[in-house]
Enzyme design. Structure first.
Site, PDB file in Angstrom:
ATOM      1  N   CYS A  88     -26.746  16.134 -47.523  1.00  0.00           N
ATOM      2  CA  CYS A  88     -25.452  16.051 -46.855  1.00  0.00           C
ATOM      3  C   CYS A  88     -25.664  16.014 -45.353  1.00  0.00           C
ATOM      4  O   CYS A  88     -26.472  16.775 -44.822  1.00  0.00           O
ATOM      5  CB  CYS A  88     -24.604  17.260 -47.247  1.00  0.00           C
ATOM      6  SG  CYS A  88     -22.937  17.245 -46.567  1.00  0.00           S
ATOM      7  N   HIS A 130     -19.130  13.599 -54.645  1.00  0.00           N
ATOM      8  CA  HIS A 130     -19.604  14.384 -53.502  1.00  0.00           C
ATOM      9  C   HIS A 130     -18.565  14.395 -52.384  1.00  0.00           C
ATOM     10  O   HIS A 130     -18.235  15.453 -51.836  1.00  0.00           O
ATOM     11  CB  HIS A 130     -20.930  13.793 -53.014  1.00  0.00           C
ATOM     12  CG  HIS A 130     -21.541  14.484 -51.850  1.00  0.00           C
ATOM     13  ND1 HIS A 130     -22.681  15.248 -51.965  1.00  0.00           N
ATOM     14  CD2 HIS A 130     -21.207  14.515 -50.534  1.00  0.00           C
ATOM     15  CE1 HIS A 130     -23.002  15.728 -50.773  1.00  0.00           C
ATOM     16  NE2 HIS A 130     -22.119  15.286 -49.878  1.00  0.00           N
ATOM     17  N   GLU A 131     -18.040  13.217 -52.049  1.00  0.00           N
ATOM     18  CA  GLU A 131     -17.084  13.126 -50.939  1.00  0.00           C
ATOM     19  C   GLU A 131     -15.725  13.724 -51.300  1.00  0.00           C
ATOM     20  O   GLU A 131     -15.090  14.375 -50.466  1.00  0.00           O
ATOM     21  CB  GLU A 131     -16.938  11.681 -50.467  1.00  0.00           C
ATOM     22  CG  GLU A 131     -18.228  11.040 -49.969  1.00  0.00           C
ATOM     23  CD  GLU A 131     -18.992  11.850 -48.930  1.00  0.00           C
ATOM     24  OE1 GLU A 131     -18.372  12.627 -48.170  1.00  0.00           O
ATOM     25  OE2 GLU A 131     -20.222  11.721 -48.871  1.00  0.00           O
ATOM     26  N   HIS A 134     -15.862  17.344 -50.868  1.00  0.00           N
ATOM     27  CA  HIS A 134     -15.670  17.722 -49.459  1.00  0.00           C
ATOM     28  C   HIS A 134     -14.190  17.899 -49.139  1.00  0.00           C
ATOM     29  O   HIS A 134     -13.809  18.840 -48.439  1.00  0.00           O
ATOM     30  CB  HIS A 134     -16.238  16.648 -48.523  1.00  0.00           C
ATOM     31  CG  HIS A 134     -17.656  16.855 -48.124  1.00  0.00           C
ATOM     32  ND1 HIS A 134     -18.096  17.960 -47.435  1.00  0.00           N
ATOM     33  CD2 HIS A 134     -18.745  16.064 -48.292  1.00  0.00           C
ATOM     34  CE1 HIS A 134     -19.398  17.851 -47.205  1.00  0.00           C
ATOM     35  NE2 HIS A 134     -19.815  16.710 -47.724  1.00  0.00           N
TER      36      HIS A 134
END
Length: 166
Positions: A88, A130-131, A134
């Site tokens: 990351c 993953h995003e 976030h």
């Protein structure tokens, strides 16, 4: 367009849930452009708005197939399972193995405000998850099965699986 500072682990904005975009205007489009430029400059695969200190549900991704801009992305379907290495831009030098869906379908708005869907497999599915994590204040380290040591990180880089950051 401007390069934005990528927030690092410990910055509280990374742990906050981003708010939906209610109006797509020139400000939002500028943020998307800044995010893409920042991601490319940092040799990343993806970037969420939280990572530049903006608490809006915006994501940019490029896994080598062209830039994707997603406004208010939401995973609506997932199947299968894959385990792979992730890093990351907000957590430099750390690589961990994370279990993700093998395939996902994500609903989002494009820059014109049209509702779209994208299906992603393998690396794209991983990047989407993953995003979107976030945007919910979740980091890959929260889901890591284990972390790679320096020798393992070099092997992963050598085989091309981590040639670019997240």
């Amino acid at each position: 367009m401007a390069i934005r500072y990528v927030r690092k682990i410990g910055d509280e904005v990374l742990r906050k849930k981003a708010k939906p975009v209610t109006e797509i205007n020139s400000h939002i489009l500028t943020i998307l452009e800044d995010m893409a430029q920042t991601m490319y400059l940092n040799d990343g695969v993806g970037l969420a708005a939280n990572q530049i200190g903006v608490l809006r549900r915006l994501v940019v991704i490029d896994v080598g197939e062209g830039l994707l801009e997603l406004i208010n992305p939401e995973i609506v379907y997932e199947e299968g399972e894959q385990v792979g290495a992730e890093g990351c831009l907000s957590i430099p030098g750390v690589v961990g193995e994370v279990k993700r869906p093998k395939k996902v379908k994500v609903k989002y708005l494009d820059r014109e405000g049209k509702e779209r869907e994208i299906e992603g497999e393998d690396l794209l599915a991983r990047a989407l998850c993953h995003e979107i994590d976030h945007l919910n204040g979740v980091l890959f380290i929260d889901k890591a099965i284990r972390f790679l040591d320096e020798e393992e990180k070099e092997q992963v880089k050598y085989f091309g699986n981590m040639s670019r950051g997240w």
